[in-house]
Design an enzyme around this catalytic site. Structure first.
Site, PDB file in Angstrom:
ATOM      1  N   LYS A 194     -85.038  12.601 -41.690  1.00 57.45           N
ATOM      2  CA  LYS A 194     -84.107  11.770 -40.917  1.00 57.45           C
ATOM      3  C   LYS A 194     -84.034  12.262 -39.472  1.00 57.45           C
ATOM      4  O   LYS A 194     -84.138  11.486 -38.532  1.00 57.45           O
ATOM      5  CB  LYS A 194     -82.735  11.819 -41.594  1.00 57.45           C
ATOM      6  CG  LYS A 194     -81.669  11.023 -40.896  1.00 57.45           C
ATOM      7  CD  LYS A 194     -80.384  10.986 -41.722  1.00 57.45           C
ATOM      8  CE  LYS A 194     -79.239  10.445 -40.886  1.00 57.45           C
ATOM      9  NZ  LYS A 194     -77.970  10.374 -41.613  1.00 57.45           N
ATOM     10  N   GLU A 204     -88.011  23.373 -42.548  1.00 56.06           N
ATOM     11  CA  GLU A 204     -88.943  23.354 -43.678  1.00 56.06           C
ATOM     12  C   GLU A 204     -89.958  22.229 -43.512  1.00 56.06           C
ATOM     13  O   GLU A 204     -91.172  22.426 -43.655  1.00 56.06           O
ATOM     14  CB  GLU A 204     -88.177  23.132 -45.000  1.00 56.06           C
ATOM     15  CG  GLU A 204     -87.319  24.297 -45.448  1.00 56.06           C
ATOM     16  CD  GLU A 204     -85.896  24.231 -44.898  1.00 56.06           C
ATOM     17  OE1 GLU A 204     -85.681  23.605 -43.839  1.00 56.06           O
ATOM     18  OE2 GLU A 204     -85.007  24.841 -45.530  1.00 56.06           O
ATOM     19  N   GLY A 210     -78.674  11.295 -45.761  1.00 59.30           N
ATOM     20  CA  GLY A 210     -79.920  11.779 -46.364  1.00 59.30           C
ATOM     21  C   GLY A 210     -79.975  11.555 -47.864  1.00 59.30           C
ATOM     22  O   GLY A 210     -80.933  10.995 -48.399  1.00 59.30           O
ATOM     23  N   ARG A 211     -78.922  11.979 -48.579  1.00 60.79           N
ATOM     24  CA  ARG A 211     -78.959  11.884 -50.042  1.00 60.79           C
ATOM     25  C   ARG A 211     -78.743  10.457 -50.541  1.00 60.79           C
ATOM     26  O   ARG A 211     -78.726  10.217 -51.746  1.00 60.79           O
ATOM     27  CB  ARG A 211     -77.954  12.856 -50.658  1.00 60.79           C
ATOM     28  CG  ARG A 211     -76.534  12.707 -50.159  1.00 60.79           C
ATOM     29  CD  ARG A 211     -75.678  13.905 -50.549  1.00 60.79           C
ATOM     30  NE  ARG A 211     -74.346  13.877 -49.949  1.00 60.79           N
ATOM     31  CZ  ARG A 211     -74.057  14.326 -48.732  1.00 60.79           C
ATOM     32  NH1 ARG A 211     -75.026  14.786 -47.965  1.00 60.79           N
ATOM     33  NH2 ARG A 211     -72.826  14.277 -48.269  1.00 60.79           N
ATOM     34  N   GLU A 264     -73.167  18.038 -52.956  1.00 58.36           N
ATOM     35  CA  GLU A 264     -73.164  18.028 -51.491  1.00 58.36           C
ATOM     36  C   GLU A 264     -72.117  17.036 -50.991  1.00 58.36           C
ATOM     37  O   GLU A 264     -71.544  17.206 -49.917  1.00 58.36           O
ATOM     38  CB  GLU A 264     -74.554  17.659 -50.950  1.00 58.36           C
ATOM     39  CG  GLU A 264     -74.742  18.038 -49.493  1.00 58.36           C
ATOM     40  CD  GLU A 264     -76.196  18.054 -49.045  1.00 58.36           C
ATOM     41  OE1 GLU A 264     -76.657  19.069 -48.510  1.00 58.36           O
ATOM     42  OE2 GLU A 264     -76.874  17.031 -49.232  1.00 58.36           O
ATOM     43  N   HIS A 319     -82.900  23.037 -77.555  1.00 62.82           N
ATOM     44  CA  HIS A 319     -83.497  24.295 -78.019  1.00 62.82           C
ATOM     45  C   HIS A 319     -83.238  25.418 -77.032  1.00 62.82           C
ATOM     46  O   HIS A 319     -83.897  26.448 -77.078  1.00 62.82           O
ATOM     47  CB  HIS A 319     -85.000  24.091 -78.229  1.00 62.82           C
ATOM     48  CG  HIS A 319     -85.272  23.086 -79.306  1.00 62.82           C
ATOM     49  ND1 HIS A 319     -85.562  23.431 -80.600  1.00 62.82           N
ATOM     50  CD2 HIS A 319     -85.217  21.727 -79.277  1.00 62.82           C
ATOM     51  CE1 HIS A 319     -85.712  22.334 -81.324  1.00 62.82           C
ATOM     52  NE2 HIS A 319     -85.500  21.281 -80.544  1.00 62.82           N
ATOM     53  N   LYS A 338     -78.249  27.965 -42.303  1.00 63.73           N
ATOM     54  CA  LYS A 338     -79.374  27.572 -41.436  1.00 63.73           C
ATOM     55  C   LYS A 338     -79.337  28.373 -40.146  1.00 63.73           C
ATOM     56  O   LYS A 338     -80.343  28.893 -39.683  1.00 63.73           O
ATOM     57  CB  LYS A 338     -79.257  26.083 -41.056  1.00 63.73           C
ATOM     58  CG  LYS A 338     -79.724  25.110 -42.096  1.00 63.73           C
ATOM     59  CD  LYS A 338     -79.779  23.714 -41.444  1.00 63.73           C
ATOM     60  CE  LYS A 338     -79.623  22.611 -42.444  1.00 63.73           C
ATOM     61  NZ  LYS A 338     -79.425  21.302 -41.836  1.00 63.73           N
TER      62      LYS A 338
END
Ligand code: G6Q
Length: 533
Positions: A194, A200, A252-253, A338, A369, A498
């Site tokens: 965005k 990253e 973003g999400r 978030e 399991h 950050k």
């Protein structure tokens, strides 16, 4: 009001769940929405609790806040932005104004450009140096990664385009392992960011560029940008015809519905992607119009708040009995945690009660399991949210799907019913135990029961259905945020780490002295430096 609800929850605890079932409870404590069935009857909620929860949502202004979101008011108050991911799936094109300007012509134009570009990539008309693209790598992180990765995996039966891969971590292992399998001359790179500044993503994009540089004459032609920062993408050298923009009112999400979903569109085709948007649009209409008891996002949210805030259960497990929904728990973790993991209410005061719950999970039957032991017999109660399709995509393996469904239903039944000490004793007696050893063994085989769960059921996981389910969770998080008085659309809590990471880089490299760091950080840095030599 929370106090009243807590009192109700306390009383409900002694009633249990199984005893509530009488005529019509299952139907009365379920919601249907365009082919989705949400059954929340295996919880302690009764008619009084439900009425109190609905009253709470109204007192907190849910109907007004919902309208404000859909009509583009700046409800993301700490960032001064509208919240309009719903505009991206407003296929009817109904006008939505932000600052007096209708955003829909821009949205529909970008969608048309995406469709055309995806079509060219899929047909091979837009090709790489070595021929039609066989592979697409989406480089992005957080909201620019989890949605497309989850959806491409979920809709694998509909994928008939180039293979899609996802790189997110700044750990060089991620991109290195991914690119090692690919032919640069036939690989398209989508830089999904965005802001187009995320460390990253921009680091991985530069690595991919270097990889292409050694292999093809025009690496730039292998790049696409998905971003609100169209100018930055141009500066990076990506041609405007391959830059797909969106606006800052898409968080973003919440961004899978627009350009960030391009990998999904390339994988399943533009028609499949439109079906995915249609599913979300159907959920939007339902959420906007249905009365509370028939409103799936509202009820899912109220059930969640009952568990987290009235009963005090700190976590919630998402358990899809669908291998292809393997990334759904991670996706929902971001969406929920978030959005609603905040300690300060909208007005700036401390929240004074718990924020949104911790969300975690794994697909069934695998989790059975592993960690279901704690869910059944541990001391913490974990409300479970099961998801399962009536049918699978493998007609030849219908017997396996039947086993999957049986396991899912058995879990919710076991959680609710439990097993009392007398039944456990009987089992042990039949197994040949006697006396003190019988008693000891029996106690280990008791299940407390009365553990709540919900089940979301659907026919088949189609693009439409996935769109509907994801929009359901988005709206659930919104309702929860409104009731808790939280701004669900900012994420200031990710900033400090950050900033510190940026400052630590030169310290690690030895260009800035260690002195000002605390003892622990100094020790850890010294260790790394000694190993790096
Ligand atoms: C999501 C968050 C966050 C964001 C990533 C990537 O809502 O804001 O997860 O999506 O930090 O940001 P960019 O898309 O700007 O690279």
């Amino acid at each position: 009001m929370w106090r009243d609800l807590k009192g109700m929850a306390e009383k409900a605890r002694s009633r249990g769940i199984a005893s509530l079932f009488g005529d019509g409870r299952a139907a009365a404590f379920s919601v249907n929405a365009d082919g989705l069935l949400l059954d929340y009857s295996k919880t302690t909620i009764n008619a009084d609790a439900r009425a109190a929860l609905i009253a709470l949502s109204e007192t907190r202004g849910l109907p007004e806040r919902r309208e404000a979101m859909f009509t583009g008011e700046p409800i993301n108050e700490t960032e001064g932005r509208a919240v309009l991911h719903t505009a991206l799936r407003n296929l009817a094109g109904r006008a939505i104004k932000v600052d007096g300007r209708d955003v829909m012509p821009g949205v529909l134009d970008t969608l048309a450009r995406m469709k055309s570009f995806a079509g060219l990539v899929r047909s091979g008309a837009y090709r790489g140096a070595g021929g039609a693209f066989t592979d697409v790598v989406n480089i992005g992180i957080g909201g620019s990664h989890l949605g497309p990765e989850m959806a491409v995996r979920a809709l694998a039966p509909y994928a008939d385009g180039p293979r899609c891969h996802f790189v997110s971590n700044v750990d060089g292992a991620d991109i290195s392992d991914t690119l090692a399998r690919l032919d640069p001359a036939r690989t398209l790179i989508l830089v999904a960011s965005k802001t187009f500044t995320t460390t990253e993503t921009m680091t991985n994009a530069a690595t991919a560029h270097k990889w292409l540089l050694g292999a093809v004459a025009d690496p730039g032609a292998h790049f696409v940008a998905l971003s609100t920062a169209e100018r930055k993408a141009a500066e990076w050298g990506i041609d405007a015809s391959r830059v797909f923009g969106f606006e800052d009112w898409v968080g973003g999400r919440y961004s899978i519905w627009g350009p960030i979903g391009l990998s999904l569109m390339i994988a399943i085709g533009p028609d499949g992607f439109i079906d995915f948007l249609r599913g979300a649009e159907a959920m939007d209409l339902h959420f906007r119009d249905a009365p509370p008891t028939e409103n799936m996002p509202v009820m899912l949210s109220l059930v969640g708040l009952w568990h987290s805030h009235a009963c005090g259960y700190a976590t919630r497990a998402v358990l899809p009995y669908d291998q292809r929904l393997g990334r759904l728990p991670a996706y929902l973790q971001q969406l929920e945690m978030e959005s609603n993991g905040k300690g300060v209410a909208l007005g700036g005061r401390s929240l004074g009660y718990a924020s949104g719950p911790v969300v975690w999970g794994e697909p069934g039957t695998n989790g059975q399991h592993a960690f279901y032991q704690l869910i059944h017999q541990g001391t913490a109660v974990v409300p479970c949210e099961f998801l399962v399709a009536a049918r699978g995509h493998e007609p030849d393996l219908a017997h396996q799907h039947a086993l999957l469904v049986a396991n899912c239903l058995a879990q919710s039944e076991a959680l609710m019913q439990g097993r009392d000490l007398e039944t456990a004793r009987e089992l042990m007696r039949n197994a040949g135990y006697r006396g003190a050893e019988l008693e000891r063994q029996a106690r280990h085989r008791v299940f407390p029961g009365a553990r709540p769960s919900t089940t979301l059921m659907y026919d088949l996981l189609t693009p439409f259905r996935l769109g509907q389910i994801i929009a359901l969770y988005e709206h659930r998080v919104f309702v929860e945020g409104v009731i808790l008085g939280i701004n669900s659309f900012d994420q200031w809590g990710v900033e400090l780490g950050k900033e510190l990471a940026k400052a630590l880089q030169p310290v690690l490299d030895g260009t800035v002295p260690l002195d000002e760091k605390d003892g622990s950080t100094r020790q850890l840095i010294t260790f790394v430096q000694s190993k790096r030599g």
